[in-house]
Design a protein around this motif. Sequence first.
Motif, PDB file in Angstrom:
ATOM      1  N   HIS A 175       0.851  -1.189   0.000  1.00 43.31           N
ATOM      2  CA  HIS A 175       0.000   0.000   0.000  1.00 43.31           C
ATOM      3  C   HIS A 175       0.892   1.246   0.000  1.00 43.31           C
ATOM      4  O   HIS A 175       1.094   1.870   1.049  1.00 43.31           O
ATOM      5  CB  HIS A 175      -0.925  -0.008   1.217  1.00 43.31           C
ATOM      6  N   PRO A 176       1.440   1.624  -1.154  1.00 48.05           N
ATOM      7  CA  PRO A 176       2.339   2.787  -1.224  1.00 48.05           C
ATOM      8  C   PRO A 176       1.618   4.043  -0.733  1.00 48.05           C
ATOM      9  O   PRO A 176       0.450   4.261  -1.062  1.00 48.05           O
ATOM     10  CB  PRO A 176       2.680   2.886  -2.712  1.00 48.05           C
ATOM     11  N   CYS A 177       2.330   4.858   0.035  1.00 49.94           N
ATOM     12  CA  CYS A 177       1.641   5.930   0.769  1.00 49.94           C
ATOM     13  C   CYS A 177       1.848   7.320   0.195  1.00 49.94           C
ATOM     14  O   CYS A 177       1.477   8.306   0.841  1.00 49.94           O
ATOM     15  CB  CYS A 177       2.095   5.912   2.231  1.00 49.94           C
ATOM     16  N   ASP A 178       2.412   7.432  -0.990  1.00 47.62           N
ATOM     17  CA  ASP A 178       2.699   8.770  -1.500  1.00 47.62           C
ATOM     18  C   ASP A 178       1.424   9.568  -1.808  1.00 47.62           C
ATOM     19  O   ASP A 178       1.473  10.785  -1.942  1.00 47.62           O
ATOM     20  CB  ASP A 178       3.594   8.696  -2.743  1.00 47.62           C
ATOM     21  N   ASN A 179       0.287   8.882  -1.925  1.00 45.23           N
ATOM     22  CA  ASN A 179      -0.991   9.583  -2.122  1.00 45.23           C
ATOM     23  C   ASN A 179      -1.746   9.776  -0.804  1.00 45.23           C
ATOM     24  O   ASN A 179      -2.888  10.252  -0.799  1.00 45.23           O
ATOM     25  CB  ASN A 179      -1.880   8.828  -3.113  1.00 45.23           C
ATOM     26  N   ARG A 180      -1.108   9.347   0.308  1.00 43.80           N
ATOM     27  CA  ARG A 180      -1.674   9.494   1.654  1.00 43.80           C
ATOM     28  C   ARG A 180      -2.998   8.752   1.815  1.00 43.80           C
ATOM     29  O   ARG A 180      -3.861   9.152   2.594  1.00 43.80           O
ATOM     30  CB  ARG A 180      -1.836  10.977   2.012  1.00 43.80           C
ATOM     31  N   LYS A 181      -3.133   7.662   1.065  1.00 43.55           N
ATOM     32  CA  LYS A 181      -4.306   6.807   1.182  1.00 43.55           C
ATOM     33  C   LYS A 181      -3.853   5.362   1.338  1.00 43.55           C
ATOM     34  O   LYS A 181      -2.796   4.980   0.856  1.00 43.55           O
ATOM     35  CB  LYS A 181      -5.204   6.939  -0.056  1.00 43.55           C
ATOM     36  N   PHE A 182      -4.685   4.557   2.019  1.00 44.16           N
ATOM     37  CA  PHE A 182      -4.350   3.142   2.202  1.00 44.16           C
ATOM     38  C   PHE A 182      -4.940   2.344   1.043  1.00 44.16           C
ATOM     39  O   PHE A 182      -5.969   1.694   1.148  1.00 44.16           O
ATOM     40  CB  PHE A 182      -4.877   2.635   3.546  1.00 44.16           C
ATOM     41  N   ASN A 183      -4.271   2.446  -0.100  1.00 45.61           N
ATOM     42  CA  ASN A 183      -4.675   1.673  -1.276  1.00 45.61           C
ATOM     43  C   ASN A 183      -3.412   1.296  -2.054  1.00 45.61           C
ATOM     44  O   ASN A 183      -2.305   1.451  -1.550  1.00 45.61           O
ATOM     45  CB  ASN A 183      -5.689   2.438  -2.141  1.00 45.61           C
ATOM     46  N   HIS A 184      -3.579   0.816  -3.255  1.00 46.84           N
ATOM     47  CA  HIS A 184      -2.432   0.320  -4.021  1.00 46.84           C
ATOM     48  C   HIS A 184      -1.939   1.315  -5.076  1.00 46.84           C
ATOM     49  O   HIS A 184      -1.164   0.941  -5.961  1.00 46.84           O
ATOM     50  CB  HIS A 184      -2.810  -0.998  -4.699  1.00 46.84           C
ATOM     51  N   TYR A 185      -2.348   2.577  -4.983  1.00 47.39           N
ATOM     52  CA  TYR A 185      -2.107   3.509  -6.084  1.00 47.39           C
ATOM     53  C   TYR A 185      -1.140   4.650  -5.760  1.00 47.39           C
ATOM     54  O   TYR A 185      -0.911   5.505  -6.615  1.00 47.39           O
ATOM     55  CB  TYR A 185      -3.444   4.084  -6.548  1.00 47.39           C
ATOM     56  N   GLY A 186      -0.569   4.662  -4.564  1.00 49.73           N
ATOM     57  CA  GLY A 186       0.256   5.798  -4.170  1.00 49.73           C
ATOM     58  C   GLY A 186       1.738   5.630  -4.425  1.00 49.73           C
ATOM     59  O   GLY A 186       2.566   5.946  -3.565  1.00 49.73           O
ATOM     60  N   GLN A 187       2.108   5.155  -5.616  1.00 45.11           N
ATOM     61  CA  GLN A 187       3.525   4.949  -5.913  1.00 45.11           C
ATOM     62  C   GLN A 187       4.252   6.269  -6.176  1.00 45.11           C
ATOM     63  O   GLN A 187       3.661   7.238  -6.640  1.00 45.11           O
ATOM     64  CB  GLN A 187       3.691   4.056  -7.139  1.00 45.11           C
ATOM     65  N   ARG A 188       5.543   6.242  -5.906  1.00 44.91           N
ATOM     66  CA  ARG A 188       6.443   7.364  -6.154  1.00 44.91           C
ATOM     67  C   ARG A 188       7.417   6.970  -7.262  1.00 44.91           C
ATOM     68  O   ARG A 188       7.795   5.800  -7.388  1.00 44.91           O
ATOM     69  CB  ARG A 188       7.202   7.679  -4.866  1.00 44.91           C
ATOM     70  N   ALA A 189       7.842   7.926  -8.064  1.00 49.84           N
ATOM     71  CA  ALA A 189       8.878   7.660  -9.064  1.00 49.84           C
ATOM     72  C   ALA A 189      10.208   7.406  -8.360  1.00 49.84           C
ATOM     73  O   ALA A 189      10.589   8.139  -7.439  1.00 49.84           O
ATOM     74  CB  ALA A 189       9.008   8.837 -10.023  1.00 49.84           C
ATOM     75  N   VAL A 190      10.910   6.357  -8.788  1.00 50.39           N
ATOM     76  CA  VAL A 190      12.204   5.992  -8.202  1.00 50.39           C
ATOM     77  C   VAL A 190      13.194   5.705  -9.335  1.00 50.39           C
ATOM     78  O   VAL A 190      12.791   5.333 -10.437  1.00 50.39           O
ATOM     79  CB  VAL A 190      12.079   4.749  -7.285  1.00 50.39           C
ATOM     80  N   PRO A 191      14.495   5.850  -9.088  1.00 52.78           N
ATOM     81  CA  PRO A 191      15.475   5.597 -10.135  1.00 52.78           C
ATOM     82  C   PRO A 191      15.931   4.146 -10.229  1.00 52.78           C
ATOM     83  O   PRO A 191      16.485   3.749 -11.261  1.00 52.78           O
ATOM     84  CB  PRO A 191      16.642   6.501  -9.761  1.00 52.78           C
ATOM     85  N   ASN A 192      15.737   3.370  -9.142  1.00 53.74           N
ATOM     86  CA  ASN A 192      16.203   1.990  -9.229  1.00 53.74           C
ATOM     87  C   ASN A 192      15.299   1.033  -8.475  1.00 53.74           C
ATOM     88  O   ASN A 192      14.586   1.409  -7.538  1.00 53.74           O
ATOM     89  CB  ASN A 192      17.664   1.838  -8.773  1.00 53.74           C
ATOM     90  N   ILE A 193      15.325  -0.217  -8.918  1.00 50.62           N
ATOM     91  CA  ILE A 193      14.549  -1.297  -8.319  1.00 50.62           C
ATOM     92  C   ILE A 193      15.427  -2.544  -8.248  1.00 50.62           C
ATOM     93  O   ILE A 193      16.452  -2.649  -8.911  1.00 50.62           O
ATOM     94  CB  ILE A 193      13.276  -1.626  -9.131  1.00 50.62           C
ATOM     95  N   VAL A 194      14.993  -3.486  -7.429  1.00 56.88           N
ATOM     96  CA  VAL A 194      15.544  -4.847  -7.448  1.00 56.88           C
ATOM     97  C   VAL A 194      14.423  -5.742  -7.962  1.00 56.88           C
ATOM     98  O   VAL A 194      13.272  -5.642  -7.494  1.00 56.88           O
ATOM     99  CB  VAL A 194      15.989  -5.321  -6.060  1.00 56.88           C
ATOM    100  N   MET A 195      14.722  -6.592  -8.926  1.00 57.80           N
ATOM    101  CA  MET A 195      13.675  -7.382  -9.579  1.00 57.80           C
ATOM    102  C   MET A 195      14.170  -8.794  -9.864  1.00 57.80           C
ATOM    103  O   MET A 195      15.363  -9.091  -9.795  1.00 57.80           O
ATOM    104  CB  MET A 195      13.266  -6.731 -10.899  1.00 57.80           C
ATOM    105  N   PHE A 196      13.214  -9.678 -10.167  1.00 52.93           N
ATOM    106  CA  PHE A 196      13.581 -11.014 -10.653  1.00 52.93           C
ATOM    107  C   PHE A 196      12.701 -11.365 -11.834  1.00 52.93           C
ATOM    108  O   PHE A 196      11.602 -10.843 -12.008  1.00 52.93           O
ATOM    109  CB  PHE A 196      13.460 -12.057  -9.529  1.00 52.93           C
TER     110      PHE A 196
END
Length: 261
Positions: free
Chosen positions: A239-260
């Motif tokens: 539940h990313p919080c950048d939109n200050r809501k408890f849902n799945h839509y509050g993502q923030r732009a980031v420069p890097n990730i770890v993935m598989f």
Amino acid sequence: MKRTVLVFIALALTSSARGQDWNWQDIGNHVQAGHVQLELFESVQSISVVRYKASRYSTRIVNDMGEMADSTSALAVRHNALGAINGSYFDVRKLIPATFVIDDGQQEGWTAEAEMYRTDGVVVLKGKHRVSIGPGVPKRCREALASGPLLLQDGSPVKDSWPDDPFFSSRHPRTIMGTDSNGWVYFIVIDGRAIGNAAGVTIPEAVRVAQMLDLDDAINLDGGGSSTLWTDSLGVISHPCDNRKFNHYGQRAVPNIVMFR
């Protein structure tokens, strides 16, 4: 005497929580996702986990900085990931890494002096299926990402005490990456900043969550509004919080990730 009682309480809490049912579901061959929302640390916690066998999948660090930066899910889709979490600390205005990064053999980030107080570990990918988490960078590696603090090494907490600083002692959303003795790699997001749904955790509490999952080695990645866990089959699980809501839509732009994948 007071310290002894506190230590006993912490150990008892960790011991009882290790039996936690993570509601695992198979979402691929040797890939599982789990989520719990429970009373923990005298607060409501929302914890999402994805684990996968390192021997079955290729783990990658992707650094798409500046104008190429995007949400964790968008970067994951761009690079054909099966699962991903956000990476390490970065300059939120320029969207460039603030810590050491090697992407596909090229160094693309250096740890800023301002990040030294919390950056003491590195996720190292020596090959497609070799993931290690520790305090140093080897001379040769395919990809690496510095972050911190380190939480566990060989199953034990790295520190007995932490600095008197809000980053360590206040509750925030946290992203953790870890490995265990059975060859699983763990992506973990502890939600926060959502009163009544997700309190977030301190760094000592993050250590206990890593212990609940029986991890051998674990490191804290960037947290707060960056904390995001995604899979191709389930979408954004946390539940990313950048939109200050408890849902799945509050993502923030980031420069890097770890993935598989």
